[in-house]
Design a protein around this motif. Structure first.
Motif, PDB file in Angstrom:
ATOM      1  N   THR A  79       0.843  -1.205   0.000  1.00 38.51           N
ATOM      2  CA  THR A  79       0.000   0.000   0.000  1.00 38.51           C
ATOM      3  C   THR A  79       0.873   1.248   0.000  1.00 38.51           C
ATOM      4  O   THR A  79       1.943   1.276   0.611  1.00 38.51           O
ATOM      5  N   THR A  80       0.380   2.283  -0.659  1.00 37.31           N
ATOM      6  CA  THR A  80       1.152   3.512  -0.849  1.00 37.31           C
ATOM      7  C   THR A  80       0.947   4.495   0.307  1.00 37.31           C
ATOM      8  O   THR A  80       0.184   4.223   1.227  1.00 37.31           O
ATOM      9  N   GLY A  81       1.626   5.625   0.210  1.00 38.20           N
ATOM     10  CA  GLY A  81       1.458   6.684   1.206  1.00 38.20           C
ATOM     11  C   GLY A  81       2.525   6.675   2.278  1.00 38.20           C
ATOM     12  O   GLY A  81       2.397   7.389   3.282  1.00 38.20           O
ATOM     13  N   VAL A 105       6.825  -2.293   0.392  1.00 35.85           N
ATOM     14  CA  VAL A 105       7.353  -2.429  -0.978  1.00 35.85           C
ATOM     15  C   VAL A 105       6.467  -1.631  -1.939  1.00 35.85           C
ATOM     16  O   VAL A 105       5.375  -2.084  -2.297  1.00 35.85           O
ATOM     17  N   PRO A 106       6.922  -0.457  -2.355  1.00 37.51           N
ATOM     18  CA  PRO A 106       6.087   0.375  -3.224  1.00 37.51           C
ATOM     19  C   PRO A 106       5.774  -0.269  -4.572  1.00 37.51           C
ATOM     20  O   PRO A 106       4.764   0.059  -5.193  1.00 37.51           O
ATOM     21  N   ASN A 107       6.648  -1.164  -5.042  1.00 36.91           N
ATOM     22  CA  ASN A 107       6.360  -1.825  -6.320  1.00 36.91           C
ATOM     23  C   ASN A 107       7.005  -3.209  -6.325  1.00 36.91           C
ATOM     24  O   ASN A 107       8.212  -3.332  -6.157  1.00 36.91           O
ATOM     25  N   PHE A 108       6.162  -4.241  -6.495  1.00 39.49           N
ATOM     26  CA  PHE A 108       6.653  -5.628  -6.466  1.00 39.49           C
ATOM     27  C   PHE A 108       7.115  -6.114  -7.833  1.00 39.49           C
ATOM     28  O   PHE A 108       7.658  -7.214  -7.931  1.00 39.49           O
ATOM     29  N   LEU A 134       2.304   6.954 -14.738  1.00 39.67           N
ATOM     30  CA  LEU A 134       1.032   6.870 -15.461  1.00 39.67           C
ATOM     31  C   LEU A 134       0.238   5.685 -14.908  1.00 39.67           C
ATOM     32  O   LEU A 134       0.765   4.553 -14.846  1.00 39.67           O
ATOM     33  N   HIS A 135      -1.008   5.922 -14.511  1.00 42.50           N
ATOM     34  CA  HIS A 135      -1.809   4.875 -13.863  1.00 42.50           C
ATOM     35  C   HIS A 135      -3.265   4.910 -14.311  1.00 42.50           C
ATOM     36  O   HIS A 135      -3.740   5.906 -14.861  1.00 42.50           O
ATOM     37  N   HIS A 136      -3.962   3.825 -13.947  1.00 41.43           N
ATOM     38  CA  HIS A 136      -5.408   3.698 -14.151  1.00 41.43           C
ATOM     39  C   HIS A 136      -6.148   4.771 -13.330  1.00 41.43           C
ATOM     40  O   HIS A 136      -5.660   5.193 -12.272  1.00 41.43           O
ATOM     41  N   PRO A 137      -7.325   5.203 -13.807  1.00 42.64           N
ATOM     42  CA  PRO A 137      -7.988   6.330 -13.138  1.00 42.64           C
ATOM     43  C   PRO A 137      -8.670   5.988 -11.810  1.00 42.64           C
ATOM     44  O   PRO A 137      -9.167   6.887 -11.140  1.00 42.64           O
ATOM     45  N   GLN A 138      -8.677   4.708 -11.391  1.00 41.61           N
ATOM     46  CA  GLN A 138      -9.238   4.368 -10.072  1.00 41.61           C
ATOM     47  C   GLN A 138      -8.211   4.590  -8.963  1.00 41.61           C
ATOM     48  O   GLN A 138      -8.551   4.512  -7.780  1.00 41.61           O
ATOM     49  N   LYS A 139      -6.990   4.855  -9.311  1.00 44.46           N
ATOM     50  CA  LYS A 139      -5.941   5.024  -8.292  1.00 44.46           C
ATOM     51  C   LYS A 139      -6.283   6.223  -7.414  1.00 44.46           C
ATOM     52  O   LYS A 139      -6.563   7.303  -7.913  1.00 44.46           O
ATOM     53  N   VAL A 140      -6.206   6.030  -6.060  1.00 45.99           N
ATOM     54  CA  VAL A 140      -6.691   7.094  -5.165  1.00 45.99           C
ATOM     55  C   VAL A 140      -5.620   8.114  -4.796  1.00 45.99           C
ATOM     56  O   VAL A 140      -5.939   9.156  -4.243  1.00 45.99           O
ATOM     57  N   PRO A 143       1.602  11.531  -5.896  1.00 49.80           N
ATOM     58  CA  PRO A 143       2.201  10.656  -6.897  1.00 49.80           C
ATOM     59  C   PRO A 143       2.238   9.217  -6.398  1.00 49.80           C
ATOM     60  O   PRO A 143       2.015   8.959  -5.214  1.00 49.80           O
ATOM     61  N   SER A 144       2.531   8.305  -7.290  1.00 51.70           N
ATOM     62  CA  SER A 144       2.586   6.888  -6.916  1.00 51.70           C
ATOM     63  C   SER A 144       3.714   6.647  -5.915  1.00 51.70           C
ATOM     64  O   SER A 144       4.683   7.413  -5.849  1.00 51.70           O
ATOM     65  N   GLY A 145       3.570   5.570  -5.140  1.00 55.69           N
ATOM     66  CA  GLY A 145       4.634   5.184  -4.211  1.00 55.69           C
ATOM     67  C   GLY A 145       5.930   4.896  -4.962  1.00 55.69           C
ATOM     68  O   GLY A 145       7.028   5.186  -4.476  1.00 55.69           O
ATOM     69  N   THR A 146       5.802   4.351  -6.146  1.00 57.62           N
ATOM     70  CA  THR A 146       6.982   4.046  -6.967  1.00 57.62           C
ATOM     71  C   THR A 146       7.706   5.335  -7.347  1.00 57.62           C
ATOM     72  O   THR A 146       8.934   5.421  -7.259  1.00 57.62           O
ATOM     73  N   ALA A 147       6.931   6.349  -7.771  1.00 59.66           N
ATOM     74  CA  ALA A 147       7.545   7.624  -8.165  1.00 59.66           C
ATOM     75  C   ALA A 147       8.228   8.274  -6.956  1.00 59.66           C
ATOM     76  O   ALA A 147       9.322   8.837  -7.078  1.00 59.66           O
ATOM     77  N   LEU A 195      -4.745   2.347 -18.835  1.00 59.48           N
ATOM     78  CA  LEU A 195      -3.435   2.146 -18.207  1.00 59.48           C
ATOM     79  C   LEU A 195      -3.563   1.234 -16.990  1.00 59.48           C
ATOM     80  O   LEU A 195      -4.638   1.138 -16.383  1.00 59.48           O
ATOM     81  N   VAL A 196      -2.474   0.577 -16.616  1.00 54.38           N
ATOM     82  CA  VAL A 196      -2.408  -0.155 -15.344  1.00 54.38           C
ATOM     83  C   VAL A 196      -1.402   0.590 -14.462  1.00 54.38           C
ATOM     84  O   VAL A 196      -1.789   1.406 -13.625  1.00 54.38           O
ATOM     85  N   ALA A 197      -0.098   0.351 -14.651  1.00 57.60           N
ATOM     86  CA  ALA A 197       0.925   1.028 -13.843  1.00 57.60           C
ATOM     87  C   ALA A 197       2.188   1.167 -14.689  1.00 57.60           C
ATOM     88  O   ALA A 197       2.754   0.159 -15.129  1.00 57.60           O
ATOM     89  N   HIS A 198       2.619   2.398 -14.895  1.00 58.00           N
ATOM     90  CA  HIS A 198       3.722   2.669 -15.820  1.00 58.00           C
ATOM     91  C   HIS A 198       4.558   3.823 -15.264  1.00 58.00           C
ATOM     92  O   HIS A 198       4.040   4.677 -14.554  1.00 58.00           O
ATOM     93  N   SER A 221       1.989  -9.098 -12.874  1.00 59.27           N
ATOM     94  CA  SER A 221       3.409  -8.697 -12.857  1.00 59.27           C
ATOM     95  C   SER A 221       3.919  -8.470 -11.437  1.00 59.27           C
ATOM     96  O   SER A 221       5.123  -8.500 -11.198  1.00 59.27           O
ATOM     97  N   PHE A 222       3.017  -8.209 -10.500  1.00 61.15           N
ATOM     98  CA  PHE A 222       3.440  -7.937  -9.122  1.00 61.15           C
ATOM     99  C   PHE A 222       3.603  -9.215  -8.287  1.00 61.15           C
ATOM    100  O   PHE A 222       4.120  -9.159  -7.172  1.00 61.15           O
ATOM    101  N   MET A 223       3.130 -10.352  -8.800  1.00 68.21           N
ATOM    102  CA  MET A 223       3.037 -11.538  -7.944  1.00 68.21           C
ATOM    103  C   MET A 223       4.369 -12.237  -7.641  1.00 68.21           C
ATOM    104  O   MET A 223       4.589 -12.628  -6.486  1.00 68.21           O
TER     105      MET A 223
END
Ligand SMILES: NC(=O)C1=CN([C@@H]2O[C@H](COP(=O)(O)OP(=O)(O)OC[C@H]3O[C@@H](n4cnc5c(N)ncnc54)[C@H](OP(=O)(O)O)[C@@H]3O)[C@@H](O)[C@H]2O)C=CC1
Ligand SMILES: O=C(O)C1=N[C@H](C(=O)O)C[C@H](O)C1
Length: 249
Positions: A79-81, A105-108, A134-140, A143-147, A195-198, A221-223
């Motif tokens: 989870t992010t934040g 882990v911000p990105n698996f 760049l992400h899907h529009p449901q992302k709450v 910026p992303s945890g990855t960014a 988009l998914v996660a980019h 891809s995260f599994m």
């Protein structure tokens, strides 16, 4: 060797569903419990979970981690934040829980882990750098945890190479036009259907640019990275940030 009993918080969300499927398919792991927002966390201890996977929301994750750490459960959360201040809060709880491991882990995705490493490696050689996530529009969140993690790592690499501020003569005529900054690194967030996660990391030097891009087209891809963290978290007491230390273990 016995199986590890794994509970999932956020089990009915986009990532939770994938996690449940991957844990169920793994021979060395046993799905012990699935927790949704309406369920009490005690389902986890009642079911004998040893490791808890957490994919919820930035406003829920800290309380879930605290609850697990206080009960001696190892946690892997994507989870992010997680700001540096929030990570310090988790370190404080872990100080009172010797032997418990928490992996944030911000990105698996293994490609995303490498993208961050490559960006860190390139950082000292380029005067300019900007991050576009760049992400899907449901992302709450943005910026992303990855960014966030990428920016922190690039900023640290620039600082240790003695690089100063980025060259930029622009004044925002509309607030936000130049994006946000994390540790001095510009970060831009795009949300679009399809988009998914980019993420792209764009470096610039005299007469050249270097673009490092990673794309997750599917949450499968995260599994592999998630399962690796679940298998290794108990052997790393304390706080682990990012997948790198677990990959290198
Ligand atoms: N590290 C990584 O590799 C990745 C991280 N993520 C991050 O993971 C998080 C989840 O993403 P995603 O699965 O897409 O989000 P979803 O919104 O699809 O899922 C979140 C789930 O959490 C549940 N939930 C919310 N609050 C609680 C709570 N207090 N207790 C238990 N369950 C709760 C929600 O249930 P309800 O609907 O009932 O509220 C929902 O099912 C985000 O922060 C995202 O950025 C995403 C992809 C990869
Ligand atoms: O919400 C998402 O989808 C994702 N969240 C994580 C993040 O914010 O970095 C990881 C990945 O980008 C997908």
């Amino acid at each position: 060797m016995g199986t590890t009993r794994v509970g999932v918080i956020g089990a009915r969300g986009r990532m939770g569903v994938q996690a449940v499927r991957a844990i169920t398919a793994a021979d060395d792991l046993e799905l012990a419990a699935e927790v949704g927002s309406a369920d009490p966390l005690s389902v986890l201890t009642d079911a004998g979970a040893q490791v808890v996977v957490e994919f919820t929301r930035p406003d829920a994750v800290l309380e879930n981690v605290r609850w697990c750490v206080e009960r001696g459960l190892h946690v892997v959360t994507g989870t992010t934040g997680f700001t540096p201040e929030r990570l310090d809060v988790v370190r404080g709880w872990l100080a009172a829980a010797p032997g418990v491991g928490v992996a944030v882990v911000p990105n698996f995705a293994l490609g995303a882990v490498l993208m961050m490493r490559f960006a860190e490696l390139a950082a000292r050689w380029f005067e300019s750098v900007e991050i576009v996530e760049l992400h899907h529009p449901q992302k709450v969140d943005a910026p992303s945890g990855t960014a966030r993690l990428t920016a922190e790592r690039i900023a640290a690499a620039r600082a240790s190479a003695g690089l100063g501020d980025l060259p930029d003569a622009t004044t925002d005529e509309v607030q936000g036009a130049r994006g946000a900054t994390i540790d001095g690194i510009p970060v831009h967030a795009v949300r679009a259907r399809g988009l998914v996660a980019h993420q792209e990391v764009l470096f610039g030097g005299a007469g050249e640019t270097l673009t490092i891009r990673h794309d997750s087209f599917d949450r499968v891809s995260f599994m592999p990275g998630l399962l690796l963290a679940v298998r290794r978290v108990a052997d790393r007491p304390g706080l682990t940030v990012g997948l790198d230390p677990l990959l290198d273990a």
